[in-house]
Design an enzyme around this catalytic site. Structure first.
Site, short mmCIF file in Angstrom:
data_model
loop_
_atom_site.label_atom_id
_atom_site.label_comp_id
_atom_site.label_asym_id
_atom_site.label_seq_id
_atom_site.Cartn_x
_atom_site.Cartn_y
_atom_site.Cartn_z
N TRP A 240 0.92 -1.24 -0.11
CA TRP A 240 0.03 0.08 -0.11
C TRP A 240 0.96 1.46 0.08
CZ3 TRP A 240 -1.84 -4.25 2.92
CH2 TRP A 240 -3.06 -4.86 2.24
N CYS B 72 -3.55 3.38 2.81
CA CYS B 72 -4.00 2.05 2.71
C CYS B 72 -5.13 2.01 1.46
CB CYS B 72 -4.58 1.59 3.96
SG CYS B 72 -4.97 -0.24 3.70
N CYS B 73 -6.39 1.63 1.81
CA CYS B 73 -7.27 1.32 0.62
C CYS B 73 -8.30 2.57 0.56
CB CYS B 73 -8.13 0.17 0.89
SG CYS B 73 -6.94 -1.19 1.65
N GLY C 42 -9.33 -2.85 -1.94
CA GLY C 42 -8.45 -2.29 -1.58
C GLY C 42 -7.24 -1.99 -2.04
#
Lengths: 748, 748
Positions: free
Chosen positions: B322, B407-408, B723
């Site tokens: 990520w 992150c997502c 994600g």
């Protein structure tokens, strides 16, 4: 025989309660010292060997040998022995007697400085580990300090802070290990852990849960350490030898893993006497063997060593480690807690000669049996190695007859209390800051806030008091918050799990501040009030010297006004201390205790209005000022001095009030019996009047002068200084001069 | 030329304010992609070399090489290069490309497991250091956990907790380094330190003071690290190449020292465009060189690797890290923040082919220029490698047009916010706990309190709802307190100083909980309400299977009642979360996001009342359930599914709502232009209706089936999972099967 066969009582069997065990089983002894036995053959051999090692150590400036690359933990070292086959009690801090362990958790710079200053090499890998990967207590503290804290520390208005050494003053109740065995203690701590917090995970709950987990791991480690010496300590001790061995293993874990300033062993005398008494009654041992066991335990306590830096040795001269061992005392049921073991422990000073360690402490009361009081006075007179604390005050203020002394004068209830130790604020220097508007008289730095200074040629009392209060308000706040930082970081980076494992999880914590220079502060204020003090200023207008024109009352001469002034300072400062937020909501206390740091503190303190000269040592602890200038000094004899000290309010200084006195033997009487009886009577009177503590030295100043000139003649000359005993030859030249300059009372 | 020559605005010059700098200086771009340049020669060479290394890595199960005895810090490694003379932007995590660093601070067992499971040797000295002398985050957490927490974790009602890996989700504002240079940042942090706390040293003040001190030390280390590569980053960057290099050095420090779950780089596009634009205007570089710089930066982000364990790879399949990079978005003044750089960044997917990292994230709004929306839709369709988040919702709820995604789907304001990441609670399993009185349906263990179970042959809705609320009350409390432990210990043992150093000292902290199984929980309750669910019990009476007799509305089919049920669960759970004490008084949020862990969670979850079979993957994130049993599945096409998801209340799930969709190209239209326009229109509509997030995949199930059978044919096939993007061949077989079983919409 079962572990607990023959023991009475019930409460202690199912829950950890050593006091209950003692009360149900101890045998009070009201006789004299005639039952005592001389040193056993094994003791002689071991002691002879140890003295040889001590000589080597002395020649090498207090260092027999040092580790540089084994971070000390409970299990870090192979077993070590003095003479294996002679030792009834085993266990060393490292694998070699007197070898000092490497203890970097408190601070890698400290640990490395100790190595370098003693000619040892620094291990680069260790430096990397404890700099890059593992932060230390010392680094943590300095990361959080404010510039004001650093300035106060550097200018020595706050001094001796445990930010570069271990705070110490924690006494594990190592008796628990002997009475219950380690498996029971682990099970109890696991039970505690399951009851720490109720769902809501606040920082406090999380911290305590982690601490108890660490304690459990420490207990497991201690069990493993004992196996190195061939012992399985899972179960309770089943005889006196095991009881002493188990208890010592608990203490050994502490001194293997922490170099706290004071690694006290606590109140163990009556407890161990119960095991000895059972063995004596069952014919397992005789009195000579009982003494042998006690001698061997005490010898182990004489061997404790920590690697320390020159700066540390300046503050606390003569390598003290405060293996403080408390004996005697009264029970709350009216019986004394004196047993034969209290005699045996004092008798080690005869069997193996005087010694600074363990720091033998008699919890005194005029209600103790006369046989014991007489014997204690005799040993004090002969050895100048023991101290006395007022057990009546301890019971009244701490609500327990299971108190012990940590370090010098700090009371703690065994297994129930711990202390956040905090060294001291220099209230004599605060007098000068009040006059100079917060500017340090030595460094000229603005340390305190820019309060209005005192101008003019003489000092006005009312103007001064207002300013002094402002200064104490500031100092108390800064001081407490500095200690808040220190103890937060100590818990974070150098938590004493092996000690706390032997204490209750639900602990009472005291926050022990301290005061230096009480006599000079009191005398200076008396001078300002009554002495018409003229001020001498430097080219910048800074007050740098003071000349009292008239005589004024001074503390230490049984003058009520001067003594009340000392109490006022104490009460005012303590009141300000109590206003502050303290780490973990600990209970604030304070002490009047300098240890030997009075010399270093005095060196950093300018001329004071009482006539004391700049740089001269402060009077130690709560002692009255020595003679200096025209008006200072104890002029009315020993009893007047003791009366003044006894007037100080212990309730305002629950961390203790230290008083060190030297009496010329001739001042006590013509022959030994008279001297012993008089000394005992002096102590009865002093403690009955509310005196808290007395370091007793009985010798002449001439003796010290001779020892100063010819140290080789007095290898074992031991004296009491503020809070501990020390070999005179191990004191720094400055400390020796300070001791010699103190009042040696020629008259009562 | 001076560092800041030609830049406009004033506020940002004297205080750290990157947003102000951007607003004053960026050039909005409303054109199309026709200006873009192909890959430079250097880019081709580097990318070819890197692909060779990737092949080796792939053959070795994702590990090119690993360190086992150099604990990774900012300065632990010598400089490293791919092809030194070709690299316009330099800096590697270790000294060798793709070599994974040894990171023991989070947990030595984790670090060692990563070594052993990949065939590397464990270094005993390191194990000793990080077991005996230096506690890790993982050890700290388990020292404080309660048995209930361990049970909830083991039985997977709470899952994926960051107690054995870094919490990640923190985005340093590395732009600050480029704009100000490191000396200015150090000076600002020193100023901050002097203003942390006002005299009173509470634990909170002490902790923050230590943290800021650690941040300052980290900045000093980063300056040193840059010198290894021959750069002096004391002063601001003076051209585009330096700006990218400085910014990357900031990020590099983060990925050198922390293996957080998500090491996002933030919103950097418009910021860097300002430097590029200045250089273009001044003739310092041309467009081809601008693209070369961006390609090289992106290539560096494609190279980030962390040593991880098989368990971790099960949860988060395909080695995601990520390195989320956010582009586009609207400004609060009505201008879009789209610059040419947003095109350049998407263009890297063409110049170097599709790639999972960086996790390219378009902050989408129908108000963005059409040229950009069209280009983004085109790249999404071509690469299936990018995701979209609703920028209108971000601005409205976070009050800033300088948000980035960590992150997502987790929004954060650059340099102002940090997140305490907390994985997720399995609310589908909670349905089963409510029915079975807290007994786990898989392990048969009593995990939750002994609430009254549901008896009888069918499930009554009212009885169920009462029990489900009790269960959610319990779960929310336990979950938050588990996270309190984790974040306390993360701060204590694995504090991210190099990242926090690039953020404000006075930080807003969110406490990000998460929910797994929302669709199954909602559908199960709908089944209980409308489906007359028969219960099948095992020999102990435990409910183990469920048979809905009647059809019932399900989430994901544009049914208002079913969608409202999903919102009710979300709102009820979030309300309970908000009641709790949170570490550092952080602001609670939650997410509907599973990443790929939906497979592992599903494996541990029994049959559910909606007809889903035991062990089958949960629907990922906020996705509707797949077809399973008689009644489940998205039956009304793409738009109906998007409408349902768009109904979920972002205000109740401020940590994000993840939605992953796969569209058959033919479902979008007959030719490429039509498909692109339709995709753009679908997104305009979805986001305008309040949809928060969309992972866009455009391919057929057949393609995946072929890639499953013939992985060698598709080395770079990249798809969006919940994600993130991932190379299909790097997914576990189970994850591949899960992806294939998901609905691929054939119609809008």
């Amino acid at each position: 025989m079962g572990y607990w066969d023959g023991f009475k009582g019930s409460k202690w069997r199912t829950t950890v309660d050593v006091r209950d065990f003692i009360q149900a089983n101890y045998t009070e002894y009201k006789g004299d010292d005639s039952f005592l036995e001389p040193a056993a053959d094994s003791t002689e051999k071991l002691w002879t060997k140890l003295q040889e090692l001590f000589e080597v150590q002395h020649e090498q400036n207090g260092v027999y040998d040092m580790d540089n690359n084994i971070p000390a933990t409970v299990t870090s070292h192979e077993p070590g022995y003095l003479i294996k086959e002679e030792e009834k009690i085993v266990g060393l801090q490292t694998d070699v007697p007197l070898k000092q362990a490497f203890m970097p958790f408190g601070g890698i710079n400290m640990a490395n400085n100790a190595l370098v200053s003693n000619g040892y090499e620094v291990d680069d890998e260790m430096t990397k580990i404890f700099s890059d990967w593992r932060k230390t207590h010392n680094q943590g503290v300095f990361d959080a300090y404010t510039p004001e804290m650093r300035a106060a520390r550097k200018n020595k208005i706050i001094t001796g802070l445990p930010d570069a050494y271990g705070r110490g003053r924690i006494i594990g109740d190592y008796r628990r290990l002997a009475l219950y065995g380690i498996d029971f203690l682990i099970a109890e701590k696991k039970k505690d852990l399951s009851n720490v917090g109720n769902k809501v995970m606040t920082d406090d709950v999380i911290r305590l849960r982690e601490e108890v987990s660490d304690q459990i791991k420490a207990l497991v480690d201690i069990k493993e350490m004992a196996t190195y010496y061939g012992f399985d300590i899972s179960k309770p001790a089943k005889n006196a030898q095991e009881a002493i061995q188990w208890l010592y293993f608990g203490y050994l874990a502490a001194i293997k893993s922490q170099n706290g300033a004071a690694m006290s062993i606590g109140r163990i005398s009556a407890f161990l006497d119960i095991y000895i008494q059972r063995d004596l009654e069952n014919g397992v041992i005789n009195e000579a063997e009982a003494q042998e066991l006690i001698d061997h335990l005490i010898m182990k306590l004489r061997m404790v060593k920590f690697a320390r830096t020159p700066e540390y040795n300046q503050l606390f001269s003569g390598y003290p480690i405060w293996a403080t061992l408390s004996i005697a005392g009264m029970g709350i049921d009216g019986r004394s807690l004196v047993t034969k073991n209290d005699f045996r422990i004092l008798h080690t000073l005869t069997n193996m000669g005087p010694s600074p360690e363990p720091n033998l402490t008699v919890l005194y009361s005029s209600h103790l049996p006369e046989g014991f009081r007489t014997y204690a006075a005799k040993i004090a007179k002969e050895s100048s190695s023991i101290q006395f604390e007022n057990d009546d005050l301890l019971r009244a203020n701490w609500g327990s007859d299971d108190c012990a002394i940590a370090c010098c004068v700090s009371a703690t209830v065994m297994g129930k209390d711990m202390q956040f130790f905090g060294a001291r604020a220099n209230l004599a220097k605060a007098v000068l800051y009040a006059i100079n508007g917060g500017v340090d008289e030595v460094t000229k730095a603005q340390v305190a806030p820019r309060f209005r200074p005192m101008t003019g040629d003489t000092l006005n009392y009312d103007e001064f008091i207002t300013r002094y209060k402002d200064m104490l308000d500031w100092l108390a706040e800064l001081y407490v918050n500095t200690l808040n930082v220190i103890h937060y970081m100590h818990d974070k980076y150098a938590y004493e799990a092996p000690q706390l494992a032997f204490m209750d999880t639900d602990l009472k914590r005291t926050f022990a501040t301290g005061i230096a220079g009480i006599s000079h502060a009191a005398d200076s204020i008396m001078a300002i009030k009554h002495g018409n003090v003229q001020v001498i200023r430097d080219e910048d207008g800074l007050a740098v010297d003071y000349v009292p024109q008239n005589e004024f009352p001074t503390y230490g001469n049984d003058n009520e006004e001067a003594d009340a002034m000392a109490n006022w300072i104490l009460d005012y400062f303590m009141t300000q201390i109590k206003r502050q937020h303290t780490y973990r909501n600990s209970t604030p206390t304070t002490s009047l205790l300098t240890i030997t740091s009075n010399v270093v503190y005095g060196k950093a303190t300018g001329n004071t209005p009482d006539g004391r000269r700049a740089g001269k040592p402060l009077a130690p602890g709560a002692n009255p000022s020595y003679q200096d200038g025209k008006f200072l000094g104890e002029k009315n004899g020993l009893l007047a001095s003791l009366n003044s000290t006894a007037r100080l309010a212990y309730t305002s200084a629950l961390d203790g009030i230290s008083n060190t006195q030297t009496i010329n033997p001739n001042g006590l009487g013509k022959d030994d019996d008279t001297r012993i009886n008089n000394l005992r009577n002096v102590m009865d009177g002093y403690f009955d009047r509310g005196g808290y503590h007395l370091n007793v030295n009985v010798f002449t100043t001439d003796l010290l002068l001779d020892a100063q000139a010819h140290p080789e003649k007095y290898p074992n000359l031991t004296i009491r200084v503020s809070g501990y005993a020390v070999k005179f030859r191990d004191l720094t030249p400055e400390q020796q001069a300070d001791v010699i300059s103190r009042t040696a009372h020629d008259r009562m």
